[in-house]
Design an enzyme around this catalytic site. Structure first.
Site: not given
Lengths: 216, 141
Positions: B37, B39, B63, B106
């Site tokens: 993603c 991140d 996120c 995450c």
């Protein structure tokens, strides 16, 4: 592998004996053939398995095939043909989705060469993560200060770095089948780096300030 | 997808956002990322002479779950020794924040960031204690 493939892919139409340019549908009589297990996305679209593809030819090829196997064409015919057309269409659409995008195509070539997936190797080249973090921080600061000049120059340098990484991918993507494990890993790292750059660039796209569009 | 109350709380009031001096010998920096993603997460810790973490800061671009996971991780590592902080598991973060399966990565990122920061500060300290020139070399690379 190539020997196996020619054995399982029909080369001539069993119905009208016309030479098949792609293995799933006859260009002459539109007879459909189930996808052989060994066929990859390039085979499906009748394209050479390589990174360098003529974009226009790719689109034309896809459209011609999609038309020929469209389920509407087989509606009302024997149910198995109808089902086969639906199944083939889904596969051809997926092949098209992957192959039309150069980065996905490169990723797929790495997969075909048994290279590491993103889950297998999450690394990026050198200290790119620190670089991405710095770019993110600079971007945040420029936004806080509504510094459009810095935003524009940041966007340009991110795009340049993305282009540079992509050039490296393009240079190596045709030779993946001959690459050793170290080279394949380096290739995966380059692909991963593109994701970070694209995520940064997408952030610009969603930013009203850098777009000069206060409506968004 | 609905975020849990705890995720929203950390997202809206993130703890310990910021940076520490990464060139300092008692500061460890971990920068990790998720290629899926894009991140990126930076987590920094400052230790005292007893290897106890006295300060922790983070910056996460990603996120809500990634921000909450790293925010929570900085809260948890504070006051712990390096060895104790190494015991923190991503599954504990998942449990505390009630992260859904698609957001488990995450919490993995936050655990990786803590580990990277610990390993950075250990390397610095070992290099500094044994051999000064090596420390300088490491600083360059």
């Amino acid at each position: 592998m190539p020997g196996l493939r020619t054995m399982t892919l029909p080369s001539k139409c069993l119905n009208c004996d016309v030479e098949l340019s792609i293995p799933i549908v006859c260009g002459g009589c539109h007879t459909l053939y189930p996808i052989p297990q060994t066929a990859n996305y390039f085979d499906l679209l009748g394209l050479p398995q390589q990174f360098d593809l003529d974009g226009e030819k790719l689109s034309d090829t896809y459209r011609a095939i999609a038309r020929n196997i469209h389920p509407d064409r087989f509606a009302g015919q024997a149910t198995e043909m109808d089902l086969l057309a639906t199944k083939l269409s889904a596969q051809v659409n997926e092949a098209w989705r992957v192959l039309k995008d150069p980065v996905r195509r490169a990723e797929y070539l790495l997969e075909l060469a048994n290279g590491p997936s993103a889950a297998d190797c999450r690394e990026v080249p050198g200290d790119l993560l620190a670089r991405v973090m710095m770019l993110r921080e600079d971007l945040e600061e420029a936004r806080d200060q509504s510094d459009e000049q810095t935003l524009t120059s940041l966007r340009c340098s991110i795009q340049d770095e993305r282009d540079h990484a992509f050039d490296n991918i393009a240079k190596r993507a045709n030779d993946l089948s001959l690459a050793n494990d170290t080279e394949k890993k380096a290739f995966r790292q380059l692909l991963n780096s593109i994701k970070y750059f694209d995520s940064l660039l997408a952030d610009f796209a969603s930013d009203p300030l850098s777009q000069g569009n206060p409506q968004q | 997808m609905a975020y849990s109350e705890k995720v929203v709380d950390h997202y809206e009031n993130p703890r310990n956002v910021g940076s520490l001096d990464k060139s300092s010998i008692d500061v460890g920096t971990g920068i990790v990322g998720a290629p899926e993603c894009g991140d990126v997460m930076k987590l920094q810790i400052k230790i005292d002479e007893d290897d106890r973490i006295v300060e922790a800061k983070f910056k996460t671009f990603g996120c809500g779950s990634a921000i909450a996971s790293s925010s929570l991780a900085t809260e948890w590592v504070k006051g712990k020794t390096l060895d104790e902080a190494l015991q923190i598991k991503n599954t504990e973060i998942v449990e505390e924040l009630a992260l859904p399966p698609v957001k488990i990565h995450c919490s993995v990122l936050a655990e990786d960031a803590v580990r990277a920061a610990i390993s950075d500060v250990k390397n610095k300290r070992d290099a500094g204690a044994s051999d000064k020139p090596t420390a300088a070399e490491q600083g360059v690379s």
